[in-house]
Design a protein around this motif. Sequence first.
Motif, short mmCIF file in Angstrom:
data_model
loop_
_atom_site.label_atom_id
_atom_site.label_comp_id
_atom_site.label_asym_id
_atom_site.label_seq_id
_atom_site.Cartn_x
_atom_site.Cartn_y
_atom_site.Cartn_z
N TYR A 234 16.95 5.50 -1.24
CA TYR A 234 16.17 4.43 -0.60
C TYR A 234 16.77 3.06 -0.91
O TYR A 234 17.54 2.90 -1.87
N LYS A 235 16.42 2.08 -0.10
CA LYS A 235 16.82 0.70 -0.35
C LYS A 235 15.60 -0.18 -0.10
O LYS A 235 14.59 0.26 0.43
N GLU A 236 15.72 -1.45 -0.49
CA GLU A 236 14.60 -2.37 -0.30
C GLU A 236 15.07 -3.68 0.33
O GLU A 236 16.22 -4.07 0.18
N THR A 237 14.14 -4.35 1.02
CA THR A 237 14.42 -5.64 1.63
C THR A 237 13.14 -6.46 1.63
O THR A 237 12.12 -6.05 1.06
N ILE A 238 13.19 -7.64 2.25
CA ILE A 238 11.99 -8.48 2.38
C ILE A 238 11.77 -8.79 3.86
O ILE A 238 12.69 -8.68 4.67
N GLU A 239 10.55 -9.22 4.20
CA GLU A 239 10.22 -9.49 5.61
C GLU A 239 10.16 -10.97 5.95
O GLU A 239 10.35 -11.35 7.10
N LEU A 240 9.86 -11.85 4.96
CA LEU A 240 9.73 -13.29 5.24
C LEU A 240 10.52 -14.08 4.19
O LEU A 240 10.68 -13.64 3.05
N PRO A 241 11.01 -15.29 4.55
CA PRO A 241 11.78 -16.10 3.60
C PRO A 241 10.91 -16.58 2.44
O PRO A 241 9.72 -16.86 2.61
N VAL A 242 11.54 -16.70 1.27
CA VAL A 242 10.86 -17.23 0.08
C VAL A 242 11.86 -18.07 -0.71
O VAL A 242 13.08 -17.98 -0.51
N ASN B 147 7.75 -7.41 0.21
CA ASN B 147 8.81 -6.42 0.01
C ASN B 147 8.57 -5.18 0.85
O ASN B 147 7.43 -4.73 1.01
N ARG B 148 9.66 -4.61 1.37
CA ARG B 148 9.56 -3.40 2.19
C ARG B 148 10.59 -2.36 1.73
O ARG B 148 11.71 -2.71 1.33
N LEU B 149 10.20 -1.10 1.83
CA LEU B 149 11.08 0.01 1.48
C LEU B 149 11.82 0.48 2.73
O LEU B 149 11.22 0.61 3.81
N LEU B 150 13.12 0.75 2.59
CA LEU B 150 13.95 1.24 3.69
C LEU B 150 14.41 2.66 3.39
O LEU B 150 14.68 3.00 2.23
N GLU B 151 14.54 3.48 4.43
CA GLU B 151 15.06 4.83 4.26
C GLU B 151 16.21 5.06 5.23
O GLU B 151 16.29 4.44 6.30
N VAL C 128 15.84 9.62 13.69
CA VAL C 128 14.87 10.34 12.86
C VAL C 128 15.21 10.09 11.39
O VAL C 128 16.38 9.92 11.04
N PRO C 129 14.22 10.02 10.50
CA PRO C 129 14.52 9.84 9.08
C PRO C 129 15.32 11.01 8.51
O PRO C 129 15.07 12.17 8.84
N VAL C 130 16.27 10.68 7.65
CA VAL C 130 17.05 11.72 6.97
C VAL C 130 16.14 12.62 6.14
O VAL C 130 16.30 13.84 6.10
N ALA C 131 15.15 12.02 5.51
CA ALA C 131 14.26 12.77 4.61
C ALA C 131 13.55 13.92 5.31
O ALA C 131 13.32 14.97 4.71
N THR C 132 13.20 13.74 6.58
CA THR C 132 12.43 14.77 7.29
C THR C 132 13.31 15.71 8.11
O THR C 132 12.83 16.71 8.62
N PHE C 133 14.60 15.37 8.24
CA PHE C 133 15.46 16.13 9.16
C PHE C 133 16.70 16.71 8.49
O PHE C 133 17.48 17.41 9.14
N CYS D 209 10.68 2.62 5.92
CA CYS D 209 10.32 3.97 5.49
C CYS D 209 9.03 4.43 6.16
O CYS D 209 8.04 3.68 6.21
N HIS D 210 9.02 5.67 6.63
CA HIS D 210 7.86 6.18 7.37
C HIS D 210 6.68 6.51 6.45
O HIS D 210 5.54 6.57 6.89
#
Length: 648
Positions: free
Chosen positions: A409-417, A521-525, A569-574, A601-602
């Motif tokens: 997994y990786k992480e990112t942000i949605e709004l500037p800070v 913060n948001r989680l990416l897959e 499709v997400p790698v995790a489910t496929f 991430c779903h």
Amino acid sequence: MKKTIGILAHVDAGKTTFSEQLLYHTKSIRQRGRVDHQNAFLDSHAIEKNRGITIFADQAYFSFNGSTYFLIDTPGHVDFSPEMERSVQVMDYAIIIVSAVDGIEGHTETVWQLLQKHKIPVFFFINKTDRESADAATVLQEIRSHLSVDACTITESYRAGTMTEELIEFIAERDEALFTRYLETGYDEELWMKAFQRMIAANQIFPCASGSALQDTGIQEFLMQLDGLTFSSYSDSEEFGAQIYKIRHDENGNRICFLKAFSGTLQVRDKLTYGPNDLEEKVTQIRVYSGDKFHTVEQARAGELFAIAGLSEAAIGDTLGVRQKSFNSQMMPTLKSTVLFDSAVHVKEVLGSFKILGAEDPSLSVYWDEYFQQIQIQVMGAIQLEVLEQVVFERFGHKVQFGEPEILYKETIELPVMGYGHFEPLRHYAEVHLEIEPGERGSGFQLDNVCHADALSVGHQNLILHHLTERDHHGLLTGSPLTDVKVTLTTGRGHNQHTSGGDFREAAFRALRQGLEQAQNRLLEPMYRFKIKVDLEQMGKVLSDIQQAYGSFQAPETKDGKTTIEGRVPVATFMNYSSEFAAFTHGKGALSLLFDGYDFCHNEDEVIARIGYAKDADPLYTSTSIFCAKGQGYKVPWEKAEKAMHCL
């Protein structure tokens, strides 16, 4: 004339056998080996012989008709795609081997897309035409429908420089000026040959031949065709420029760098400057490899593949001399695993071994996790882990195992800070302000600088930027790598007497972490781009499976009773779907999966809860700033840090 030719294919298409035939017919080897007999010249490693698959991209060279060919036999299994991809960057032409029995398979499409991305001219060879169920004509139609309508057969239509009317028409359809001249003056062999060569090199036409590598049918004819339809224009007189595409370590532990020279010449004892720190070192040896054997030379020229000793810190992708083009990998691991080993062995020994392997395969991303006190690596799949286990034991004598592969997994942000960091224990001082913004998906971790020299000296600004790039940064949700953000140094402050270099490092990391504490913060897959081809009556089940796997798809297309479905499709489910797919289609369906970057991430909440990352206990990071009053340092938590800053 020097040409580098790469051989690529889906696993078991006959790639290595084809390479053996080319080497045999050019008298480079005395006897043709076979993968199943464990005596293939280019599968020289014990692991490759035991498993019967190509794992390492080995090379050989041969002379034919006045030209020198450098041949690269690449792995066909998807788990070793990064090894294959690193070789692509130095190819002049590629030959994709397609089985006349199995046709276009999942990895064939992956290889094709990779070659197109790197603009490598492609020849096709439809192999195994001696098999009972072989159908070369149908496979050619598959190539045209799945890969490119510009594929043309040359098995019968091009011989000894002469083209049939059918081939002339095929070329003419793609060059109006040439066709007009043909109507006015007729067929000019030399003119059409040059046009054919030019259009192949420009990826406008993809020649396709057929035969059987195992039975030695059509190989010599194809070699003649390949020689007549390819060219190169490397210059020895220009300044030296090269790129490192492979690294190995010899029996003495010396780092051996494999290069492709794109211009100029290189001699033993020449000095080379490389890497981000412009390190200068002397070339102590030049080797020319063929299989696992090599001989030394005093000089290497443009267009050649060779290896050098003497560059102690060089990395794959480093450019040398005037070569500017950098290498960006498209084949990204989507799994991570923990290295397990006997506690009696010191962790530094095992970590050192994996650091060597990491230099040879950067996609492993070997990492010491201070929080969990573990060695972690990134991998493409389970077979790669099995091979690594054997490699580590044979080369370093360590018995290791690996934890169950997990999604990376990786992480990112949605709004500037804005992020603020201050580090001021007694006799230290540094303050850093950072703007942290979300970046485009796939942009990675980017840096910018708008700090004025009146606030911080240019030297101190560069020091902060250097510290921000010296390690991968963690997100707050799961401790996964931070990505797709742009971090801009806006201002800062130092002290003439009390500031040392390490102070800015502490302040910069605190500023980054303090900004993330405020961010959304948001989680990416990782995601797959899929292409599925099944019988019409199986479409309903496939669409249902995709929806259950939290995937999305475009409107299915049906032709001749076959339905094609494409989507993400997400790698995790496929990741384990291929075995189920093969079962219900009875092996007759086609499933192609290609890594397609990261997306939200779903099941974010579920993953965060399962990983259970304690952000306040991460030893590498703190969002707390340190200030000083009356000779005593005191801590200011992240939520109060902004108001305490000195630069506001």
